[in-house]
Design an enzyme around this catalytic site. Structure first.
Site, PDB file in Angstrom:
ATOM      1  N   ARG A 177     -14.055  10.968  -1.153  1.00  0.00           N
ATOM      2  CA  ARG A 177     -13.946  12.029  -0.039  1.00  0.00           C
ATOM      3  C   ARG A 177     -14.534  13.139  -0.346  1.00  0.00           C
ATOM      4  O   ARG A 177     -15.485  13.857   0.727  1.00  0.00           O
ATOM      5  CB  ARG A 177     -12.515  11.841   0.526  1.00  0.00           C
ATOM      6  N   GLU A 229      -0.847  11.157   4.570  1.00  0.00           N
ATOM      7  CA  GLU A 229      -1.866  11.701   4.931  1.00  0.00           C
ATOM      8  C   GLU A 229      -2.201  13.046   5.617  1.00  0.00           C
ATOM      9  O   GLU A 229      -2.546  14.066   5.037  1.00  0.00           O
ATOM     10  CB  GLU A 229      -3.055  10.990   5.613  1.00  0.00           C
ATOM     11  N   ASN A 260       0.686  10.145  -8.291  1.00  0.00           N
ATOM     12  CA  ASN A 260       1.189  10.697  -6.886  1.00  0.00           C
ATOM     13  C   ASN A 260       2.251   9.494  -6.269  1.00  0.00           C
ATOM     14  O   ASN A 260       3.245   9.814  -5.826  1.00  0.00           O
ATOM     15  CB  ASN A 260       0.005  10.673  -5.681  1.00  0.00           C
ATOM     16  N   ASP A 310      -0.055   5.176   0.928  1.00  0.00           N
ATOM     17  CA  ASP A 310      -0.466   6.270   1.969  1.00  0.00           C
ATOM     18  C   ASP A 310      -0.389   5.257   3.281  1.00  0.00           C
ATOM     19  O   ASP A 310      -1.390   4.542   3.451  1.00  0.00           O
ATOM     20  CB  ASP A 310      -1.796   7.011   1.535  1.00  0.00           C
ATOM     21  N   HIS A 346     -10.469  18.115  -7.662  1.00  0.00           N
ATOM     22  CA  HIS A 346      -9.412  16.922  -7.305  1.00  0.00           C
ATOM     23  C   HIS A 346      -8.109  16.969  -8.127  1.00  0.00           C
ATOM     24  O   HIS A 346      -6.960  16.689  -7.687  1.00  0.00           O
ATOM     25  CB  HIS A 346     -10.047  15.508  -7.631  1.00  0.00           C
ATOM     26  N   ASP A 401       0.848  -1.181   0.037  1.00  0.00           N
ATOM     27  CA  ASP A 401       0.106  -0.165   0.008  1.00  0.00           C
ATOM     28  C   ASP A 401       0.975   1.271  -0.114  1.00  0.00           C
ATOM     29  O   ASP A 401       2.129   1.120   0.298  1.00  0.00           O
ATOM     30  CB  ASP A 401      -1.114  -0.093   1.281  1.00  0.00           C
ATOM     31  N   GLY A 459     -10.042   7.245  -1.486  1.00  0.00           N
ATOM     32  CA  GLY A 459     -10.198   8.029  -2.697  1.00  0.00           C
ATOM     33  C   GLY A 459     -10.630   9.349  -2.750  1.00  0.00           C
ATOM     34  O   GLY A 459     -11.486   9.917  -1.878  1.00  0.00           O
TER      35      GLY A 459
HETATM   36  C1  XBP Z   1      -5.289   6.435   0.909  1.00  0.00           C
HETATM   37  C2  XBP Z   1      -6.522   7.049   0.302  1.00  0.00           C
HETATM   38  C3  XBP Z   1      -6.083   8.011  -0.858  1.00  0.00           C
HETATM   39  C4  XBP Z   1      -5.611   9.311  -0.371  1.00  0.00           C
HETATM   40  C5  XBP Z   1      -5.960  10.586  -1.516  1.00  0.00           C
HETATM   41  O1  XBP Z   1      -5.377   4.907   0.458  1.00  0.00           O
HETATM   42  O2  XBP Z   1      -7.497   7.009   0.826  1.00  0.00           O
HETATM   43  O3  XBP Z   1      -7.540   8.423  -1.080  1.00  0.00           O
HETATM   44  O4  XBP Z   1      -6.001   9.819   1.012  1.00  0.00           O
HETATM   45  O5  XBP Z   1      -5.593  10.194  -2.712  1.00  0.00           O
HETATM   46  P1  XBP Z   1      -4.156   3.906   0.270  1.00  0.00           P
HETATM   47  P2  XBP Z   1      -6.183  10.877  -4.129  1.00  0.00           P
HETATM   48  O6  XBP Z   1      -3.694   4.085   1.749  1.00  0.00           O
HETATM   49  O7  XBP Z   1      -4.913   2.838  -0.269  1.00  0.00           O
HETATM   50  O8  XBP Z   1      -3.038   4.421  -0.709  1.00  0.00           O
HETATM   51  O9  XBP Z   1      -6.781  12.070  -3.709  1.00  0.00           O
HETATM   52  O10 XBP Z   1      -5.350  10.845  -5.003  1.00  0.00           O
HETATM   53  O11 XBP Z   1      -7.360  10.018  -4.433  1.00  0.00           O
HETATM   54 MG    MG Z   2      -2.948   3.302   3.577  1.00  0.00          MG
END
Ligand code: XBP
Ligand code: MG
Length: 253
Positions: free
Chosen positions: A57, A19, A129, A12, A83, A10, A53
């Site tokens: 969100r 985050e 990203n 983030d 976005h 994963d 996402g």
């Molecule tokens: C993390 C998320 C992402 C980011 C925002 O998911 O929920 O939505 O917060 O990214 P993961 P975008 O840990 O599975 O990577 O704004 O590009 O959608």
């Molecule tokens: Mg994550």
């Protein structure tokens, strides 16, 4: 017994704490740029993380907190534009170099590469990203170290649905029990588990209280030789950092 063929990361919260000081700040900059008085505080954002996402969100927040707000454009297009601005701000934050990888991440990725264990990414965030984060932290050629980078809208349904993990398994022609997923959140754990993949959790301040039932091991970070991890659940077999030896032992759990 299945042998370990691949690590699936994963992004983030797992590779880096993106985050709180990355995505959240980028959303707020995009809101300000669009002359919205919306602002996501650190605790507010923790709640909003339940919605995977960025577009999803924003849409959820508008529906919950500003249900009568109607932009001039079609709502879906407006969210997509907002976005896109958020992604621009987020990439700028990464390019400013303020977000490092979490402990043990680079060490484990390099060990896997040296040993011929295959690498992949399974994330909800936007593909560009991921590329910028990898380039900024591991070097310009590092995106090519990952055989598959499954991200964002490449699958129809985001985590906690298993789609992104199914995509990776199919693209790599691997069975779930030949892989170890590394995740930081309940939503990520559900996605990997529903795809049948043994999952290690490396938690962070936003996910500390999540339910990690079903994970093969829960640690506070992946550990370094001078920075041992704390095991919160599961049995690390006297290991103090996550390496391939521990990863292999977790597959038989
Ligand atoms: C993390 C998320 C992402 C980011 C925002 O998911 O929920 O939505 O917060 O990214 P993961 P975008 O840990 O599975 O990577 O704004 O590009 O959608
Ligand atoms: Mg994550």
């Amino acid at each position: 017994m299945p042998s370990l063929q691949a690590l699936i990361f994963d992004v983030d919260g797992t590779l880096a704490d993106t985050e709180r000081h990355g995505h959240r700040v980028a959303f707020n900059r995009a809101f300000a740029e669009a002359n919205l008085d919306w602002n996501w505080s650190e605790p507010d954002y923790g709640e909003l993380l339940e919605i995977a996402g960025g577009k999803e969100r924003i849409q959820f927040y508008r529906n919950r907190d500003y249900p009568t707000f109607q932009p001039d454009a079609d709502l879906k297009d407006w969210v997509a534009d907002l976005h896109r601005a958020k992604t621009r701000h987020y990439k700028q934050l990464l390019q400013d170099g303020i977000i490092p990888l979490r402990p043990g991440v680079e060490r484990l990725i390099r060990e896997a590469r040296d040993a011929g264990v295959r690498l992949a990414i399974a994330t909800t965030t936007t593909p560009e990203n991921v590329i910028v984060l990898l380039e900024m932290t591991l070097g310009p050629d590092s995106p090519s170290w990952f055989e598959v980078i499954a991200a964002g809208d490449m699958v129809p349904v985001k985590k906690p649905a298993p789609d992104v993990y199914h995509y990776v398994l199919q693209a790599m022609h691997l069975a779930p029990d030949e892989c170890l997923a590394l995740e930081d959140s309940y939503q990520g754990l559900q996605a990997a588990m529903q795809a049948g993949i043994p999952t290690l959790i490396t938690l962070n301040d936003y996910t500390r209280q999540h339910d990690f039932t079903g994970a093969v091991l829960v640690v506070d970070h992946l550990g370094e030789p001078d920075l041992p991890f704390q095991a919160i659940a599961g049995y690390p077999n006297h290991a103090t950092l996550v390496n391939l030896e521990l990863a292999r032992s977790l597959l038989s759990k």
